[in-house]
Write an enzyme that holds these catalytic residues in place. Structure first.
Site, PDB file in Angstrom:
ATOM      1  N   ASP A 104      -5.188  61.053  49.457  1.00 20.15           N
ATOM      2  CA  ASP A 104      -5.751  60.823  51.163  1.00 20.15           C
ATOM      3  C   ASP A 104      -6.482  59.870  51.339  1.00 20.15           C
ATOM      4  OD1 ASP A 104      -4.163  62.859  51.084  1.00 20.15           O
ATOM      5  OD2 ASP A 104      -5.536  64.390  51.126  1.00 20.15           O
TER       6      ASP A 104
HETATM    7  N1  URA Z   1      -3.814  66.582  47.301  1.00 18.53           N
HETATM    8  C1  URA Z   1      -4.455  66.415  48.143  1.00 18.53           C
HETATM    9  O1  URA Z   1      -4.681  67.490  49.489  1.00 18.53           O
HETATM   10  N2  URA Z   1      -4.700  65.451  48.732  1.00 18.53           N
HETATM   11  C2  URA Z   1      -5.023  64.559  47.634  1.00 18.53           C
HETATM   12  O2  URA Z   1      -4.370  63.083  47.772  1.00 18.53           O
HETATM   13  C3  URA Z   1      -3.888  64.711  47.053  1.00 18.53           C
HETATM   14  C4  URA Z   1      -3.608  65.955  45.973  1.00 18.53           C
END
Ligand code: URA
Length: 236
Positions: A104
């Site tokens: 993310d």
């Molecule tokens: N889980 C999440 O919530 N975000 C990420 O970027 C990777 C795993």
């Protein structure tokens, strides 16, 4: 990779004709003649044909990056946000490097980048169940009951998450720091798992993919993978 496929990728001969190079005793791996067609070539091996080095025409690039928050894991962005590609500078300009999987915008940590589409598919394929290790922080204390709910699986979009490993690393009176190891890669999985028990993840960092570890890379820093690391990923 099998020796005949390797030689074909060096542009020396077709796969079939490469077999003859091997059985005729013209191929050496790390200085030793090999005549068996079941010989496999691993990253870092030195292969010669008639004494001349044989290298794949298209040598893939494998990079490990410590992604900072505030970058998206795509090669370009219509909204003009910063992409992880910008962190590589121009050393690889013109090469078709892409990120393996997603992190993310607000998540930091280990991101693989490569030109190797096969490797990318293998690592991302749910069947391979490669583990991903994260450090997550949530505010206040978190109980064993809450952690057990997450360990046993919670329902996201109608499908239960697989069992996972979670351990409390420490609590400083304000923030609980946890290690979370999952073997799936669903969208925003860690954040949504905690949301499902009404807890918000305030910090998330990926520190491992299988046996590959982020190690001492600082935020925004990257390096090429070592041959042993590439070999490990090729076996996943
Ligand atoms: N889980 C999440 O919530 N975000 C990420 O970027 C990777 C795993």
């Amino acid at each position: 990779m099998r020796i005949n496929k390797y030689l074909a990728e060096c542009g020396l001969a077709s796969r079939r004709a490469s077999e003859a190079l091997v059985t005729d005793g013209r191929v050496k791996v790390n200085g030793k003649i090999v005549t068996s067609l079941s010989t496999t070539i691993n990253a870092g091996d030195l292969v010669t044909v008639d004494g001349k080095r044989a290298e794949p025409i298209h040598k893939h690039i494998y990079i490990i990056l410590n992604k900072p928050k505030g970058y998206i894991t795509t090669t370009s962005d219509e909204k003009g946000r910063k992409t992880v590609m910008e962190l590589l500078g121009n050393k690889y300009s013109g090469k078709r490097i892409f990120p393996v999987g997603r992190l993310d915008y607000d998540t930091e940590g280990l991101l693989l980048m490569t030109t190797d589409g096969d490797l990318c598919n293998r690592i991302s394929h749910p069947r391979n169940e490669i583990t991903k290790t994260y450090i997550a922080k949530v505010e206040n204390e978190i109980s064993e009951d809450e952690l057990n709910k997450l360990r046993g699986g919670v329902v996201l979009d109608g499908v239960k998450t697989k069992h996972c490993r979670i351990s409390l690393l420490d609590f400083d009176g304000r923030i609980s720091r946890l290690e979370v190891v999952i073997s799936e890669g669903r969208n925003r999985q860690v954040r949504r798992m905690f949301e499902s028990i009404d807890r918000e993840v305030v910090f998330l960092k990926r520190v491992g993919i299988g046996e590959l570890k982020l190690g001492g890379l600082s935020r925004g820093e990257w390096r090429e993978l070592k041959p042993t690391e590439i070999e490990y990923l090729q076996k996943v």
